[in-house]
Design an enzyme around this catalytic site. Structure first.
Site, PDB file in Angstrom:
ATOM      1  N   CYS A   6      -2.033  -2.098   7.588  1.00 39.41           N
ATOM      2  CA  CYS A   6      -1.940  -3.066   6.491  1.00 39.41           C
ATOM      3  C   CYS A   6      -0.640  -3.865   6.495  1.00 39.41           C
ATOM      4  CB  CYS A   6      -2.183  -2.351   5.166  1.00 39.41           C
ATOM      5  SG  CYS A   6      -3.916  -1.802   5.073  1.00 39.41           S
ATOM      6  N   ASP A  64       0.786  -1.247   0.000  1.00 36.52           N
ATOM      7  CA  ASP A  64       0.000   0.000   0.000  1.00 36.52           C
ATOM      8  C   ASP A  64       0.820   1.301   0.000  1.00 36.52           C
ATOM      9  OD1 ASP A  64      -1.886  -1.998   0.332  1.00 36.52           O
ATOM     10  OD2 ASP A  64      -2.992  -0.982   1.922  1.00 36.52           O
ATOM     11  N   LYS A  82      -6.977  -4.960  -3.249  1.00 29.85           N
ATOM     12  CA  LYS A  82      -7.835  -5.464  -2.169  1.00 29.85           C
ATOM     13  C   LYS A  82      -8.837  -4.396  -1.753  1.00 29.85           C
ATOM     14  CE  LYS A  82      -4.356  -4.019   1.211  1.00 29.85           C
ATOM     15  NZ  LYS A  82      -5.027  -2.868   1.849  1.00 29.85           N
TER      16      LYS A  82
END
Ligand SMILES: [Zn+2]
Length: 179
Positions: free
Chosen positions: A134, A9, A92
């Site tokens: 994350c 990310d 995702k």
């Protein structure tokens, strides 16, 4: 034994100026980009990215400000990431909250763990944003999936120092090594 670098990310919205910025986001993105260009990258058979990629993520935007909407500028990878040196990209969170990269799938619909196993990958180095969210979720899932995991702590950006430290301790306790 094959080894992969997982970049979690590293997107505009998690870097300064973005919707859910972490202070070190730009710095970490640049360090990861430097690693991709350094001879050390030869240690990796594969370099994989994950991206938060929201279309209609249920109540996720009640918890967080709107961020990483699919195809929006905020959802793009930080420009310091060397996109021509990525083996595969995983997305995702399209229709629900998803913190772990292992919830992500590539454009062919293949899940991250399966993609890695197909290629004989057993060792993962994991870095990215945000340490407590994350990165942590990805590391814990990687351990559950049976991978050997090292967290590259200087290549992670935390929401704040305390939660970052707590998360690193938790990942270590769960079986990850810290690099
Ligand atoms: Zn999200």
């Amino acid at each position: 034994m094959a080894q992969a670098l997982i970049i979690v990310d590293v997107q505009h919205d998690f870097c300064p100026g973005g919707a859910l910025a972490t202070d070190q986001g730009d710095e970490v993105a640049h360090r990861i980009g430097e690693l991709q260009l350094s001879p050390a990258v030869a240690d990796y058979d594969y370099v994989v990215t994950t991206q938060d990629w929201h279309i209609d993520p249920d109540d996720h935007f009640d918890t967080w400000p709107v961020h990483c909407e699919a195809d929006s500028p905020g959802a793009q990878l930080h420009p310091a990431i060397q996109q021509d040196k990525i083996s595969a990209r995983f997305y995702k969170g399209q229709h629900s909250a998803a913190y772990s990269g292992f919830e992500g799938s590539n454009e062919a619909g293949q899940l991250l763990a399966e993609w890695l196993r197909d290629r004989g990958v057993s060792h993962l180095d994991i870095c990215g944003i945000a340490t407590h969210y994350c990165v942590r979720a990805t590391v814990l899932d990687a351990l559950k999936e049976g991978f050997q995991v090292r967290v590259l702590r200087d290549l992670c950006s935390a929401v704040n120092e305390d939660t970052g430290k707590t998360a690193l301790q938790e990942m270590q306790k769960a079986g990850a090594s810290l690099g």
